[in-house]
Design a protein around this motif. Structure first.
Motif, PDB file in Angstrom:
ATOM      1  N   LEU A  86       0.831  -1.216   0.000  1.00 49.07           N
ATOM      2  CA  LEU A  86       0.000   0.000   0.000  1.00 49.07           C
ATOM      3  C   LEU A  86       0.860   1.258   0.000  1.00 49.07           C
ATOM      4  N   LEU A  87       1.917   1.231   0.799  1.00 48.63           N
ATOM      5  CA  LEU A  87       2.807   2.392   0.864  1.00 48.63           C
ATOM      6  C   LEU A  87       3.504   2.624  -0.474  1.00 48.63           C
ATOM      7  N   ILE A  88       3.948   1.537  -1.115  1.00 50.31           N
ATOM      8  CA  ILE A  88       4.609   1.658  -2.432  1.00 50.31           C
ATOM      9  C   ILE A  88       3.623   2.256  -3.428  1.00 50.31           C
ATOM     10  N   PHE A  89       2.382   1.751  -3.403  1.00 47.94           N
ATOM     11  CA  PHE A  89       1.360   2.238  -4.328  1.00 47.94           C
ATOM     12  C   PHE A  89       1.067   3.715  -4.067  1.00 47.94           C
ATOM     13  N   MET A  90       0.849   4.041  -2.789  1.00 51.14           N
ATOM     14  CA  MET A  90       0.475   5.413  -2.448  1.00 51.14           C
ATOM     15  C   MET A  90       1.556   6.408  -2.819  1.00 51.14           C
ATOM     16  N   ILE A  91       2.797   6.094  -2.460  1.00 50.44           N
ATOM     17  CA  ILE A  91       3.890   7.050  -2.680  1.00 50.44           C
ATOM     18  C   ILE A  91       4.235   7.179  -4.164  1.00 50.44           C
ATOM     19  N   ASN A  92       4.115   6.081  -4.915  1.00 48.49           N
ATOM     20  CA  ASN A  92       4.537   6.137  -6.320  1.00 48.49           C
ATOM     21  C   ASN A  92       3.427   6.431  -7.309  1.00 48.49           C
ATOM     22  N   LEU A  97      -1.262  10.324 -10.205  1.00 43.65           N
ATOM     23  CA  LEU A  97      -2.696  10.281 -10.475  1.00 43.65           C
ATOM     24  C   LEU A  97      -3.327  11.643 -10.165  1.00 43.65           C
ATOM     25  N   PHE A  98      -2.958  12.177  -9.016  1.00 41.41           N
ATOM     26  CA  PHE A  98      -3.469  13.475  -8.571  1.00 41.41           C
ATOM     27  C   PHE A  98      -3.081  14.556  -9.581  1.00 41.41           C
ATOM     28  N   GLN A  99      -1.829  14.492 -10.046  1.00 45.90           N
ATOM     29  CA  GLN A  99      -1.332  15.468 -11.012  1.00 45.90           C
ATOM     30  C   GLN A  99      -2.114  15.398 -12.322  1.00 45.90           C
ATOM     31  N   SER A 100      -2.377  14.179 -12.787  1.00 44.49           N
ATOM     32  CA  SER A 100      -3.093  14.028 -14.056  1.00 44.49           C
ATOM     33  C   SER A 100      -4.539  14.505 -13.917  1.00 44.49           C
ATOM     34  N   ILE A 101      -5.144  14.298 -12.731  1.00 47.30           N
ATOM     35  CA  ILE A 101      -6.524  14.751 -12.516  1.00 47.30           C
ATOM     36  C   ILE A 101      -6.572  16.278 -12.498  1.00 47.30           C
ATOM     37  N   THR A 102      -5.655  16.912 -11.772  1.00 46.87           N
ATOM     38  CA  THR A 102      -5.661  18.381 -11.697  1.00 46.87           C
ATOM     39  C   THR A 102      -5.391  18.987 -13.081  1.00 46.87           C
ATOM     40  N   ARG A 103      -4.489  18.341 -13.857  1.00 47.72           N
ATOM     41  CA  ARG A 103      -4.183  18.829 -15.207  1.00 47.72           C
ATOM     42  C   ARG A 103      -5.435  18.746 -16.085  1.00 47.72           C
ATOM     43  N   ARG A 104      -6.171  17.663 -15.888  1.00 45.34           N
ATOM     44  CA  ARG A 104      -7.387  17.443 -16.670  1.00 45.34           C
ATOM     45  C   ARG A 104      -8.422  18.540 -16.367  1.00 45.34           C
ATOM     46  N   PHE A 105      -8.548  18.914 -15.071  1.00 46.10           N
ATOM     47  CA  PHE A 105      -9.525  19.933 -14.689  1.00 46.10           C
ATOM     48  C   PHE A 105      -9.080  21.323 -15.105  1.00 46.10           C
ATOM     49  N   GLN A 106      -7.754  21.527 -15.155  1.00 42.30           N
ATOM     50  CA  GLN A 106      -7.237  22.827 -15.585  1.00 42.30           C
ATOM     51  C   GLN A 106      -7.551  23.082 -17.050  1.00 42.30           C
TER      52      GLN A 106
ATOM     53  N   ALA B 139       9.267   2.224  -1.146  1.00 37.97           N
ATOM     54  CA  ALA B 139       8.487   3.083  -2.047  1.00 37.97           C
ATOM     55  C   ALA B 139       9.344   4.210  -2.615  1.00 37.97           C
ATOM     56  N   LEU B 140      10.191   4.803  -1.761  1.00 34.85           N
ATOM     57  CA  LEU B 140      11.044   5.903  -2.225  1.00 34.85           C
ATOM     58  C   LEU B 140      12.138   5.430  -3.176  1.00 34.85           C
ATOM     59  N   ASN B 141      12.484   4.130  -3.069  1.00 33.35           N
ATOM     60  CA  ASN B 141      13.527   3.594  -3.963  1.00 33.35           C
ATOM     61  C   ASN B 141      12.931   2.668  -5.029  1.00 33.35           C
ATOM     62  N   TRP B 142      11.612   2.737  -5.206  1.00 26.32           N
ATOM     63  CA  TRP B 142      10.918   1.819  -6.103  1.00 26.32           C
ATOM     64  C   TRP B 142      11.394   1.935  -7.549  1.00 26.32           C
ATOM     65  N   ARG B 143      11.660   3.189  -7.958  1.00 21.42           N
ATOM     66  CA  ARG B 143      12.127   3.390  -9.343  1.00 21.42           C
ATOM     67  C   ARG B 143      13.451   2.684  -9.573  1.00 21.42           C
ATOM     68  N   TRP B 144      14.324   2.734  -8.560  1.00 16.81           N
ATOM     69  CA  TRP B 144      15.627   2.053  -8.664  1.00 16.81           C
ATOM     70  C   TRP B 144      15.412   0.537  -8.773  1.00 16.81           C
ATOM     71  N   VAL B 145      14.482   0.025  -7.971  1.00 16.40           N
ATOM     72  CA  VAL B 145      14.198  -1.418  -7.982  1.00 16.40           C
ATOM     73  C   VAL B 145      13.755  -1.850  -9.375  1.00 16.40           C
ATOM     74  N   ILE B 146      12.778  -1.112  -9.927  1.00 16.16           N
ATOM     75  CA  ILE B 146      12.236  -1.467 -11.251  1.00 16.16           C
ATOM     76  C   ILE B 146      13.302  -1.307 -12.336  1.00 16.16           C
ATOM     77  N   HIS B 147      14.047  -0.188 -12.268  1.00 14.34           N
ATOM     78  CA  HIS B 147      15.085   0.076 -13.266  1.00 14.34           C
ATOM     79  C   HIS B 147      16.158  -1.025 -13.227  1.00 14.34           C
ATOM     80  N   THR B 148      16.578  -1.391 -12.014  1.00 11.85           N
ATOM     81  CA  THR B 148      17.616  -2.419 -11.872  1.00 11.85           C
ATOM     82  C   THR B 148      17.119  -3.767 -12.369  1.00 11.85           C
ATOM     83  N   LEU B 149      15.886  -4.079 -12.002  1.00 11.12           N
ATOM     84  CA  LEU B 149      15.299  -5.345 -12.428  1.00 11.12           C
ATOM     85  C   LEU B 149      15.256  -5.427 -13.958  1.00 11.12           C
ATOM     86  N   LYS B 150      14.829  -4.316 -14.580  1.00 15.50           N
ATOM     87  CA  LYS B 150      14.764  -4.279 -16.053  1.00 15.50           C
ATOM     88  C   LYS B 150      16.154  -4.457 -16.651  1.00 15.50           C
TER      89      LYS B 150
END
Lengths: 110, 172
Positions: A86-92, A97-106, B139-150
């Motif tokens: 969940l944390l990975i999903f939320m942070i990444n 998603l939020f950015q694309s929604i705000t861009r869409r409304f702009q 989560a903060l290093n997720w891009r590195w994980v995916i990039h390295t895996l690729k």
């Protein structure tokens, strides 16, 4: 030699943290803090006095197969993996998603 | 005779393998139902050693950011650094309290420690934090994980070829 020095630095830092925690635990403040967190800990956590310990779940419920596989183990994995996922999903994903929604409304209505 | 050349992806492979090992050990150590207490205790202590290797592999980043922390630095990097520091403190506490409340590993080593319910509370509390902090760290290093895996999936042969040359004693 260089690696040994680095390892010593890491171990020394860890010992400093451990020493500080140990000293803090001995103070009145540390002990009162622990007593408080013990009271607040929700039921289900692994910390009970003998009288409070809940009865274990029914064996048939937790045993999934004749080999003795326990569903509890799977639940335990989920308990660790789900918050991480969940944390990975939320942070990444959510900021994008939020950015694309705000861009869409702009852009205004289609 | 010249020493064999290190393969191109060697450092990346090493770092990724250590990190993967650490993550699997993390999942297992949090599953006491599956491992049992004895394995939980030994695995927890072994994780400490792997964490040291993990830190050694990220040493340049740690030193670089520590030097630049109070000067010009991206907010995201600063947050990442503080989070890593918190994670280090947390894991130190988890392992330290784990040793203090150990029931079998310390006994095997011939060390008898008095039972202390307080340390058990700290162990449980810091273990809970470790899950969330590890989640944010990943989560903060997720891009590195995916990039390295690729990279490792696309170019595994560079490493394998390099290893073969190194084993044959060649210089590439």
């Amino acid at each position: 030699m260089k690696t040994l020095f680095k390892i010593l630095v890491i171990l020394l830092s860890a010992m400093l943290i451990a020493g500080a925690a140990y000293a803090l635990r001995r103070t009145d403040w540390g002990q009162s803090l622990l007593a408080k967190s013990g009271e607040e800990r929700p039921e289900g956590a692994e910390m009970f006095t003998d009288g409070e310990r809940p009865t274990p779940p029914d064996e048939d419920f937790v045993r999934d197969s004749a080999s003795g596989f326990r569903l509890e183990s799977l639940a335990s994995f989920a308990k660790t993996l789900i918050p991480i996922a969940l944390l990975i999903f939320m942070i990444n994903t959510l900021p994008a998603l939020f950015q694309s929604i705000t861009r869409r409304f702009q852009r205004g209505p289609i | 005779m010249q020493p064999p050349a290190k393969p191109q992806n060697y450092a990346l492979w090493k770092k990724f393998a250590i990190d993967s090992l650490l993550f699997v050990a993390f999942l297992l150590v949090f599953n006491t139902h599956l491992t049992g207490k004895t394995i939980h205790e030994w695995l927890g202590m072994a994780m400490g050693a792997v964490i040291i290797v993990h830190l050694l592999l990220s040493w340049n980043w740690i030193v670089g950011i520590t030097k630049k922390f109070f000067s010009k630095l991206k907010a995201a990097t600063r947050i990442n650094y503080l989070l890593n520091l918190l994670l280090f403190v947390d894991f130190t506490l988890v392992i330290m309290t784990g040793i203090l409340i150990s029931e079998s590993a310390m006994k095997t080593l011939g060390i008898e420690l008095p039972h202390d319910e307080g340390w058990k509370q700290v162990h449980l509390l810091t273990s809970d934090w470790a899950i969330y902090l590890t989640g944010i760290h990943l989560a903060l290093n997720w891009r590195w994980v995916i990039h390295t895996l690729k990279t490792l999936i696309r170019k595994p042969t560079i490493y394998l070829r390099g290893r073969a040359i190194a084993l044959a004693g060649g210089t590439k």
